[in-house]
Design a protein around this motif. Sequence first.
Motif, PDB file in Angstrom:
ATOM      1  N   THR A   1      -8.398  -9.877   2.336  1.00  0.00           N
ATOM      2  CA  THR A   1      -9.762  -9.367   1.781  1.00  0.00           C
ATOM      3  C   THR A   1     -10.261  -8.757   2.756  1.00  0.00           C
ATOM      4  N   ASP A   2      -9.960  -8.265   3.844  1.00  0.00           N
ATOM      5  CA  ASP A   2     -10.806  -7.515   4.756  1.00  0.00           C
ATOM      6  C   ASP A   2     -11.199  -6.182   4.278  1.00  0.00           C
TER       7      ASP A   2
ATOM      8  N   TYR B   1      -7.853  -5.814  -7.482  1.00  0.00           N
ATOM      9  CA  TYR B   1      -7.086  -6.874  -6.506  1.00  0.00           C
ATOM     10  C   TYR B   1      -7.300  -8.213  -7.175  1.00  0.00           C
ATOM     11  N   ILE B   2      -6.540  -9.048  -6.836  1.00  0.00           N
ATOM     12  CA  ILE B   2      -6.502 -10.482  -7.217  1.00  0.00           C
ATOM     13  C   ILE B   2      -6.076 -11.157  -5.792  1.00  0.00           C
TER      14      ILE B   2
ATOM     15  N   GLU C   1      -9.991  -1.129   1.363  1.00  0.00           N
ATOM     16  CA  GLU C   1     -10.138   0.395   1.290  1.00  0.00           C
ATOM     17  C   GLU C   1      -8.936   0.975   1.348  1.00  0.00           C
ATOM     18  N   ARG C   2      -7.807   0.772   2.226  1.00  0.00           N
ATOM     19  CA  ARG C   2      -6.567   1.679   2.182  1.00  0.00           C
ATOM     20  C   ARG C   2      -5.997   1.190   0.856  1.00  0.00           C
TER      21      ARG C   2
ATOM     22  N   ILE D   1       0.837  -1.131  -0.119  1.00  0.00           N
ATOM     23  CA  ILE D   1       0.085   0.119  -0.089  1.00  0.00           C
ATOM     24  C   ILE D   1       0.845   1.279  -0.042  1.00  0.00           C
ATOM     25  N   GLU D   2       2.166   1.262   0.742  1.00  0.00           N
ATOM     26  CA  GLU D   2       2.899   2.532   0.799  1.00  0.00           C
ATOM     27  C   GLU D   2       3.598   2.430  -0.733  1.00  0.00           C
ATOM     28  N   VAL D   3       3.854   1.478  -1.336  1.00  0.00           N
ATOM     29  CA  VAL D   3       4.502   1.666  -2.531  1.00  0.00           C
ATOM     30  C   VAL D   3       3.638   2.090  -3.513  1.00  0.00           C
ATOM     31  N   CYS D   4       2.265   1.626  -3.483  1.00  0.00           N
ATOM     32  CA  CYS D   4       1.141   2.134  -4.321  1.00  0.00           C
ATOM     33  C   CYS D   4       1.059   3.903  -4.116  1.00  0.00           C
TER      34      CYS D   4
END
Length: 348
Positions: A96-97, A112-113, A102-103, A72-75
């Motif tokens: 998959t929570d 997402y996969i 959402e983050r 997520i930080e990379v994104c």
Amino acid sequence: MAILVIDDEQDIRFLIEKFLNKAGFTDLYFASSPEKAFEILGIDEYEGNSQVESSKIELILLDIMMPGTDGIEVCERINNYPEISNIPIIMVTALTDPETLERAFNAGAMDYITKPIRRVELIARASSAIKLYRERQTRIKREIELEDALHRLEETNKKLEKIATIDELTKLPNRRLLDETLKNEWKRAKRNRSFLSVIMLDIDYFKNYNDTYGHLKGDECLQMISSKLKDLMFRPGDFVARYGGEEFIVILPETNLEDALIVAERLRKGVVELQIPHVDSKISDYVTVSLGVTTIKFGDKLKDILDEKDAREEELINKFVETADEALYEAKEKGRNKVESKYFTLRA
């Protein structure tokens, strides 16, 4: 065009490569860490110092769970760079929570996969993302091309507009721009209740000049006088234009009759100083000019009269110019190479 796979697990990278190769995706890049991914993408080590170059990458498959900097930080970091922020990012995750997903989406992921990875899902989502990316890139390219074409058209129109308002021979404003400028200055003087003066100028015995020296020399004479008149316009708002043939008009905003006469005399002397030979002139050995000056003062009473006659504005402006022409005629009648004036009057 290529796909970048970012995952710290070798087995996952191998499985994704196998699935993608079988589907025809062979141009692949692999990064086992965020640092390696940033190197491939051309992101500098420090934020704000991007050395991003144009990339051929069309899709990023990014693992969420990685040691150190997570996916997520990379994104988020990738999306901080406009040059690569449009590359679609699909998160590859076992989480998959709703909170994690959402983050991820807030960070800029488009899809997402889930793990374990299923071939059909991977190929379908990757193909769809690349298709959307290519369509978006094509649209952006067309928009850029359209903007460029519109810019070129605007530049062309500006050049054409300039050509349409400039006299080709003298390079002075032509009658079209003269009419527009005089109308605007008339309105401005009326609004400000100020003076407006006009000088009508005519080359003495110019027909004789053409008959004696030829039309090419006549054109050169017009060009020399035009350049001199332009040089003698000392204020930014003063305006000189070719009226037609050997006639010129000067517009002097916020100029009373006394000052307009000073300008006219300066123009007359300036032409004489050119010392353009004219053996067939009846008044001088050189080319001379005659000038007529007129002035209007938009005081309270006159402004009220004009306000009641807005429909006749064009007619009034024409009469204003005609008054300068009448003064010019008087200058010719009195021997030429002279300046004469006539105050513009208007009755209610």
